[in-house]
Design an enzyme around this catalytic site. Structure first.
Site, PDB file in Angstrom:
ATOM      1  N   ASP A 229      28.546  13.158  -3.745  1.00 31.93           N
ATOM      2  CA  ASP A 229      27.855  13.703  -4.919  1.00 31.93           C
ATOM      3  C   ASP A 229      26.405  13.865  -4.499  1.00 31.93           C
ATOM      4  OD1 ASP A 229      26.595  14.235  -7.319  1.00 31.93           O
ATOM      5  OD2 ASP A 229      27.674  12.703  -8.455  1.00 31.93           O
TER       6      ASP A 229
ATOM      7  N   HIS B  77      28.102   4.957  -9.216  1.00 38.62           N
ATOM      8  CA  HIS B  77      26.734   5.195  -8.727  1.00 38.62           C
ATOM      9  C   HIS B  77      26.517   4.551  -7.352  1.00 38.62           C
ATOM     10  CE1 HIS B  77      25.187   6.000 -13.087  1.00 38.62           C
ATOM     11  NE2 HIS B  77      25.846   7.006 -12.577  1.00 38.62           N
TER      12      HIS B  77
ATOM     13  N   ASP C 234       0.800  -1.227   0.000  1.00 39.37           N
ATOM     14  CA  ASP C 234       0.000   0.000   0.000  1.00 39.37           C
ATOM     15  C   ASP C 234       0.832   1.277   0.000  1.00 39.37           C
ATOM     16  OD1 ASP C 234      -2.256  -1.538  -0.004  1.00 39.37           O
ATOM     17  OD2 ASP C 234      -2.514  -1.478   2.182  1.00 39.37           O
TER      18      ASP C 234
ATOM     19  N   GLU D 100      32.398  17.963 -14.365  1.00 36.71           N
ATOM     20  CA  GLU D 100      32.647  16.985 -13.314  1.00 36.71           C
ATOM     21  C   GLU D 100      33.668  15.910 -13.687  1.00 36.71           C
ATOM     22  OE1 GLU D 100      29.361  14.164 -12.657  1.00 36.71           O
ATOM     23  OE2 GLU D 100      28.115  15.416 -13.964  1.00 36.71           O
TER      24      GLU D 100
ATOM     25  N   HIS E  47      26.861  17.144 -18.133  1.00 38.80           N
ATOM     26  CA  HIS E  47      25.532  16.918 -18.726  1.00 38.80           C
ATOM     27  C   HIS E  47      24.736  18.191 -18.529  1.00 38.80           C
ATOM     28  CE1 HIS E  47      24.241  16.368 -14.518  1.00 38.80           C
ATOM     29  NE2 HIS E  47      25.298  15.590 -14.375  1.00 38.80           N
TER      30      HIS E  47
ATOM     31  N   HIS F  67      33.669   8.267 -17.495  1.00 42.37           N
ATOM     32  CA  HIS F  67      32.428   8.990 -17.821  1.00 42.37           C
ATOM     33  C   HIS F  67      32.752  10.315 -18.503  1.00 42.37           C
ATOM     34  CE1 HIS F  67      32.863  11.777 -14.376  1.00 42.37           C
ATOM     35  NE2 HIS F  67      33.150  10.730 -13.628  1.00 42.37           N
TER      36      HIS F  67
ATOM     37  N   ARG G 127      36.080  12.895  -7.619  1.00 40.14           N
ATOM     38  CA  ARG G 127      35.324  13.663  -8.619  1.00 40.14           C
ATOM     39  C   ARG G 127      35.119  15.051  -8.040  1.00 40.14           C
ATOM     40  NH1 ARG G 127      31.764  10.298  -9.634  1.00 40.14           N
ATOM     41  NH2 ARG G 127      29.942  10.879  -8.392  1.00 40.14           N
TER      42      ARG G 127
ATOM     43  N   TYR H 282      39.229   7.409 -11.014  1.00 39.13           N
ATOM     44  CA  TYR H 282      38.793   6.290 -10.176  1.00 39.13           C
ATOM     45  C   TYR H 282      39.786   5.151 -10.383  1.00 39.13           C
ATOM     46  CZ  TYR H 282      34.859   9.342 -11.003  1.00 39.13           C
ATOM     47  OH  TYR H 282      34.075  10.458 -11.144  1.00 39.13           O
TER      48      TYR H 282
ATOM     49  N   GLU I 143      32.736  18.350  -8.980  1.00 36.51           N
ATOM     50  CA  GLU I 143      31.621  18.716  -9.866  1.00 36.51           C
ATOM     51  C   GLU I 143      31.000  20.049  -9.487  1.00 36.51           C
ATOM     52  OE1 GLU I 143      28.206  16.040  -9.688  1.00 36.51           O
ATOM     53  OE2 GLU I 143      27.539  16.747 -11.654  1.00 36.51           O
TER      54      GLU I 143
ATOM     55  N   HIS J   6      19.896  15.079 -15.011  1.00 37.37           N
ATOM     56  CA  HIS J   6      20.424  14.878 -16.368  1.00 37.37           C
ATOM     57  C   HIS J   6      19.364  15.478 -17.282  1.00 37.37           C
ATOM     58  CE1 HIS J   6      23.259  11.311 -15.193  1.00 37.37           C
ATOM     59  NE2 HIS J   6      23.526  12.433 -14.571  1.00 37.37           N
TER      60      HIS J   6
ATOM     61  N   ASP K 275      23.690  19.924  -8.492  1.00 37.49           N
ATOM     62  CA  ASP K 275      24.442  18.670  -8.627  1.00 37.49           C
ATOM     63  C   ASP K 275      25.913  18.976  -8.325  1.00 37.49           C
ATOM     64  OD1 ASP K 275      25.389  16.177  -9.339  1.00 37.49           O
ATOM     65  OD2 ASP K 275      24.889  16.345 -11.462  1.00 37.49           O
TER      66      ASP K 275
HETATM   67  N1  GLY Z   1      24.735  13.018  -9.679  1.00 39.03           N
HETATM   68  C1  GLY Z   1      24.615  12.546 -10.973  1.00 39.03           C
HETATM   69  C2  GLY Z   1      25.685  13.059 -11.825  1.00 39.03           C
HETATM   70  O1  GLY Z   1      26.598  13.658 -11.344  1.00 39.03           O
HETATM   71  O2  GLY Z   1      25.611  12.954 -13.010  1.00 39.03           O
HETATM   72 MN    MN Z   2      26.392  15.413 -12.569  1.00 38.95          MN
HETATM   73 MN    MN Z   3      26.656  14.600  -9.470  1.00 44.36          MN
END
Ligand code: GLY
Ligand code: MN
Ligand code: MN
Length: 438
Positions: A260, A243, A39, A384, A354, A350, A406, A388, A408, A361, A271
């Site tokens: 992040d 992730h 529920d 960003e 974005h 990566h 990272r 790694y 960002e 995103h 972000d």
């Molecule tokens: N937090 C998602 C990214 O950095 O793309």
């Molecule tokens: Mn990002």
């Molecule tokens: Mn991010």
């Protein structure tokens, strides 16, 4: 509280309708309600396209835009005000009040949509919709159209073209207005405060999720209802999982911590990623890799300006990172050849950013006619870069293994270059160490 005014929403609808072909109709459903377990439902968050056009947060609603319609171009279907239901699930605007509250020309109960919408579609040449997103909506749309088809012998004319709404709408969403940038700056400021707080309060021995709790507290205390995406708080090796969201490990002395996290404010995302030492002092190896990522990030931000294309910041970051990886012996060879061979992907898998907006995103094309898109004022993006180094990567010296970094920031393209929205949280080594020792 920052909110966009109704004129902003009216302007968006006008802009979209001006792009639509003559004698057409656009149909935009609200986000689906999704079940978490039995529920219990997931928290409802309105669909970004729907909210962009309406500013209306209720579920079970449909926005219909019909440019040039004599009786009004903006029709809304929404839940009726039914007292017995509102006691359980909350207050509703209702079709009677919707024109006054939301600026629509007509509003009808959602329960009547199957009777009314085919009549609005009938005679139109083209339907704009986002197909392939919700099977339930696709099925409904076909039902409405098929209903018209059953009436052709009575003179009804069904539409003969379906067009992707995204193509028009997402181009509008890509360029942010001054009012949108103001909200995004406010979201960025809250997230910057949260990251600052995390650096101040972290102690070895804490759980990663306890640091996450500090972020959440700042977000909500400052007026954000929820994060724009699940927060990543990864200590030590966990920083190498792109992730990572389990956030349930214990933070150790000597770890680097990668956070992040960004709040959503009035439907706009922020972000931010920062990486810092749990004990407040970077080790020699951590400092070298960190400075390398930071140099790459500064080089990438430098490349964000009108006239440059989408991939130039990424190319700038890749060059700095590859040069540094060669300098420290993690890669061997000629820098140009290594870039050509994508050798950096062993440590940097990566892209450098974005689009950012109502979705973290965000929508908008990255290529136009096969070419990287040229940056224009009002576009907002993240920058960003990261490194790694897998904990079990035997191709590198032990000192580098398990380092994940990272950095960002959120950046808006301006006439003269760019403006970093998230500069309120420190990122230079000396500034991080000073903040953490204070
Ligand atoms: N937090 C998602 C990214 O950095 O793309
Ligand atoms: Mn990002
Ligand atoms: Mn991010």
């Amino acid at each position: 509280m920052l909110r966009l005014d109704s004129a902003e929403y009216a302007k968006r609808r006008r802009s979209l309708m001006d792009l639509m072909s003559p004698n057409s109709i656009a149909i935009i459903p609200s986000a689906p309600v999704t079940v978490r377990n039995r529920d219990v439902e997931h928290p409802f968050r309105q669909d970004s396209d729907f909210y962009y056009l309406s500013g209306f947060a209720e579920e079970h609603s449909v926005v219909v835009l019909i440019p040039g319609r004599d009786h009004g171009e903006y029709v809304l279907f929404c839940q009726e005000k039914i007292k017995e239901q509102e006691i359980w699930t909350g207050r509703r605007v209702g079709p009677e009040a919707a024109p006054e509250v939301l600026g629509c020309d007509d509003a009808f109960p959602i329960s009547d949509i199957d009777d009314i919408l085919p009549g609005l579609i009938e005679g139109k040449d083209r339907i704009y919709a986002s197909l392939g997103v919700s099977p339930e909506f696709d099925r409904q749309l076909m039902q409405w159209v098929n209903h018209i088809k059953t009436q052709v012998r009575n003179g009804a004319t069904p539409p003969h073209e379906f067009s992707a709404l995204d193509h028009l709408l997402h181009e509008l969403r890509l360029i942010k207005s001054p009012a949108e940038i103001e909200v995004m700056q406010a979201a960025a400021d809250i997230s910057a405060e949260a990251h600052t707080r995390a650096m101040q309060v972290v102690r070895p021995g804490m759980k990663e999720y306890q640091l996450e709790a500090e972020l959440m507290h700042i977000f909500m205390a400052a007026g954000s209802r929820w994060p724009a995406y699940p927060s990543i708080v990864g200590a030590g090796d966990n920083a190498c999982i792109l992730h990572y969201t389990r956030n349930d490990d214990t933070i150790s002395d000597g770890d680097l911590i990668l956070i992040d996290a960004g709040c959503e404010l009035d439907y706009y995302a922020s972000d931010i990623t920062r990486t810092f030492p749990a004990n407040g002092i970077f080790s020699d190896a951590q400092r070298k890799m960190y400075q390398l990522v930071l140099d790459a990030q500064y080089a990438a931000i430098e490349a964000v300006k009108p006239g440059n294309h989408w991939n130039q910041p990424h190319e700038a970051a890749v060059r700095v990172l590859t040069e540094g990886l060669v300098k420290y012996g993690l890669l061997q060879g000629d820098v140009d050849e290594l870039i050509e061979a994508l050798a950096y992907r062993q440590f940097y898998m990566h892209k450098t950013g974005h689009w950012l907006g109502m979705d973290v995103h965000d929508v908008g094309e990255y290529r136009i006619d096969g070419q990287w898109r040229v940056l224009e004022p009002g576009m907002v993006m993240t920058v960003e870069p990261g490194l790694y180094i897998a904990p079990d990567d035997e191709s590198v010296e032990p000192q580098w293994r398990g380092i994940g970094i990272r950095i960002e920031d959120d950046v808006v393209v301006t006439e003269g270059g760019c403006h970093v929205l998230t500069s309120a949280v420190v990122k230079d080594v000396a500034d991080i160490e000073a903040l953490m020792s204070a």
